[in-house]
Design a protein around this motif. Structure first.
Motif, PDB file in Angstrom:
ATOM      1  N   PRO A 140      33.108  31.911  40.566  1.00 36.33           N
ATOM      2  CA  PRO A 140      33.652  30.912  39.202  1.00 36.33           C
ATOM      3  C   PRO A 140      35.108  30.362  39.762  1.00 36.33           C
ATOM      4  N   VAL A 141      35.533  29.205  39.624  1.00 31.20           N
ATOM      5  CA  VAL A 141      36.577  28.669  40.007  1.00 31.20           C
ATOM      6  C   VAL A 141      37.962  29.387  39.669  1.00 31.20           C
ATOM      7  N   ALA A 142      37.926  29.958  38.593  1.00 28.25           N
ATOM      8  CA  ALA A 142      39.141  30.618  38.114  1.00 28.25           C
ATOM      9  C   ALA A 142      39.563  31.892  38.871  1.00 28.25           C
ATOM     10  N   VAL A 143      38.496  32.223  39.464  1.00 25.01           N
ATOM     11  CA  VAL A 143      38.680  33.446  40.166  1.00 25.01           C
ATOM     12  C   VAL A 143      38.364  33.427  41.734  1.00 25.01           C
ATOM     13  N   GLN A 144      38.608  32.226  42.262  1.00 24.40           N
ATOM     14  CA  GLN A 144      38.367  32.152  43.656  1.00 24.40           C
ATOM     15  C   GLN A 144      39.589  32.867  44.419  1.00 24.40           C
ATOM     16  N   GLY A 145      40.826  32.642  44.059  1.00 20.68           N
ATOM     17  CA  GLY A 145      41.778  33.350  44.933  1.00 20.68           C
ATOM     18  C   GLY A 145      41.504  34.888  44.763  1.00 20.68           C
ATOM     19  N   ARG A 146      41.217  35.526  43.738  1.00 21.50           N
ATOM     20  CA  ARG A 146      41.046  36.989  43.868  1.00 21.50           C
ATOM     21  C   ARG A 146      39.729  37.123  44.711  1.00 21.50           C
ATOM     22  N   VAL A 147      38.679  36.558  44.545  1.00 15.82           N
ATOM     23  CA  VAL A 147      37.549  36.745  45.290  1.00 15.82           C
ATOM     24  C   VAL A 147      37.952  36.781  46.879  1.00 15.82           C
ATOM     25  N   VAL A 148      38.580  35.469  47.352  1.00 13.49           N
ATOM     26  CA  VAL A 148      38.821  35.126  48.769  1.00 13.49           C
ATOM     27  C   VAL A 148      39.743  36.362  49.126  1.00 13.49           C
ATOM     28  N   ALA A 149      40.645  36.664  48.394  1.00 10.61           N
ATOM     29  CA  ALA A 149      41.680  37.854  48.701  1.00 10.61           C
ATOM     30  C   ALA A 149      41.169  39.176  48.821  1.00 10.61           C
ATOM     31  N   THR A 150      40.198  39.477  47.931  1.00 14.33           N
ATOM     32  CA  THR A 150      39.476  40.765  47.999  1.00 14.33           C
ATOM     33  C   THR A 150      38.506  40.722  49.228  1.00 14.33           C
ATOM     34  N   LEU A 151      37.788  39.615  49.401  1.00 16.70           N
ATOM     35  CA  LEU A 151      36.916  39.768  50.719  1.00 16.70           C
ATOM     36  C   LEU A 151      37.769  39.775  51.918  1.00 16.70           C
ATOM     37  N   ASN A 152      39.113  39.101  51.889  1.00 19.48           N
ATOM     38  CA  ASN A 152      39.938  39.389  53.231  1.00 19.48           C
ATOM     39  C   ASN A 152      40.283  40.798  53.113  1.00 19.48           C
ATOM     40  N   PHE A 153      40.588  41.345  51.973  1.00 18.33           N
ATOM     41  CA  PHE A 153      41.261  42.771  52.345  1.00 18.33           C
ATOM     42  C   PHE A 153      40.233  43.633  52.608  1.00 18.33           C
TER      43      PHE A 153
END
Length: 422
Positions: free
Chosen positions: A348-361
């Motif tokens: 979902p667009v509203a959680v893109q930042g968190r998902v990107v960061a979680t996968l980066n983490f």
């Protein structure tokens, strides 16, 4: 964004997308040059040994582990353009300090470690923000094209960045050569700053940041495809960080390649990655995302097994290294773009930042440990044996993907998963 035409000209007619593209390209160019120059500053100017080089690379990568989850929640609550502008400005200033201190005769390992950490931290902010910005800027139907364009520009930066870094180190002293990276971050700052389209205010509740971080973790952990992306990426990034630490020592100290040749060899990944980005625009839709992911990962990791067998600094050796890096660039970039497209489509667009960061983490958080492990192996086993060991461990990533839900993805992108109430 109002435009709904998914054809290529629709994006290129958009001035703000072009500004994002120019800024992201310049930023990637600066980062690629810095990835070559900073280790060479340590090796050439400060006579760093294997463990010190591993520590430098670990410090530069540590922010991925320490900051990614926080940054993802933080970026979801802010306009991505502003985050990118501040990150570019900070990296420009941090790198500009190095030649000034060097000319004053005060450059040492502690300062280089501080600069490496700052560059790594600000890069985490920029990378999460630019991927979030694309989703806010283009329609869902244009994500594959927009991702291919931006990843293609990253590939083009891989062509010029290492070559430019190696050439400048050869022509100038390594600390002075770092000015080139600072220049490209400044260009990125100016381009992204000119984006005019008002960015929608992120629709995120004002709740505790830890609650938002947990939302991102639950979403990734609860979706089989996202979970598999994170695990496969973690295996690859740990092994690749170890390999690159050994590789950057193997080229000058075992093969006795000069700085310009090292830059040329590393730059060969760039055109390969550009080809990989172009292939990613149509191969998955023709043969299926799962088939492309697993096959490309096997081929990318397999070609690196050729490197430990090379000897000497002849033209033939350099040519083989360039061929290996070109092929690695093709197949690894094909995997990268395909994975990013899948992730963007189901998040979902509203959680893109968190998902990107979680996968980066999850995916890249182990890179500092990988770099330290590479330095330890180089000291304990020698460069050639260590290079072989780390190349073999890369094969664990495609093996995992072959056994995961990613291998079963077909020609159509999955639908958006249910996310937290944002």
């Amino acid at each position: 964004m109002k435009a709904s035409d998914p054809s290529p000209p629709s994006l290129w007619r958009d001035r703000d997308f072009r500004r994002l593209w120019i800024g992201q390209t310049a930023s990637q160019l600066g980062a690629q040059a810095a990835h070559v120059i900073l280790p060479l500053v340590a090796v050439v100017a400060l006579s760093a040994d294997a463990q010190q080089l591993g520590a430098l690379r670990a410090v530069q990568q540590a922010p991925i582990l320490l900051l990614s989850l926080f940054v993802g929640a933080w970026v979801d609550r802010r306009r991505a353009r502003n985050v990118m502008v501040v990150a570019d400005f900070g990296r420009t200033v941090a790198l500009a300090i190095v030649p000034v201190v060097y000319l004053a005769g005060l450059l040492g390992t502690p300062l280089l470690l501080v600069v490496a950490f700052l560059i790594g931290a600000l890069t985490v902010y920029f990378d999460v923000a630019y991927q979030t910005s694309l989703v806010r800027l283009v329609d869902r139907g244009q994500l594959a094209q927009g991702t291919s364009v931006l990843e293609g520009s990253r590939s083009a930066a891989q062509i010029a960045g290492p070559a430019l870094g190696g050439a400048m180190v050869s022509l100038l002293t390594a600390p002075i050569a770092i000015v080139g990276s600072a220049f490209f971050f400044a260009v990125s700052f100016l381009a992204i700053r000119r984006i005019r389209r008002p960015e929608p205010k992120p629709a995120v509740r004002r709740e505790r940041v830890w609650r938002q971080i947990l939302d991102g973790l639950r979403l990734v952990a609860g979706n089989p495809s996202l979970r598999a992306v994170g695990i496969a990426s973690a295996i690859f990034q740990f092994s690749f960080a170890a390999l690159m630490t050994v590789y950057l020592l193997f080229l000058p100290r075992t093969l006795h390649l000069p700085g310009a040749a090292i830059g040329l060899v590393l730059a060969a990944m760039g055109p390969g990655a550009l080809v990989g980005s172009l292939l990613a625009a149509w191969l998955p839709r023709r043969y299926g995302y799962g088939v492309v992911l697993v096959s490309a990962a096997v081929l990318a990791d397999g070609v690196m097994l050729c490197v430990p067998a090379l000897r000497g600094s002849s033209t033939a050796t350099i040519a083989v290294l360039m061929a290996v890096n070109f092929l690695f660039g093709v197949f690894s970039q094909l995997v990268d773009v395909t994975v990013v497209t899948v992730r963007q489509a189901i998040t979902p667009v509203a959680v893109q930042g968190r998902v990107v960061a979680t996968l980066n983490f999850v995916g890249m958080g182990l890179t500092p440990l990988g770099s330290l492990f590479g330095g330890f192996l180089a000291d304990a086993l020698g460069l050639r044996t260590s290079l072989l060991v780390t190349a073999v461990t890369l094969a664990l990533s495609p093996l995992f993907m072959a056994l995961s839900p990613l291998a079963r993805l077909g020609r159509d992108l999955p639908g958006t998963v249910d996310g937290p109430d944002c």
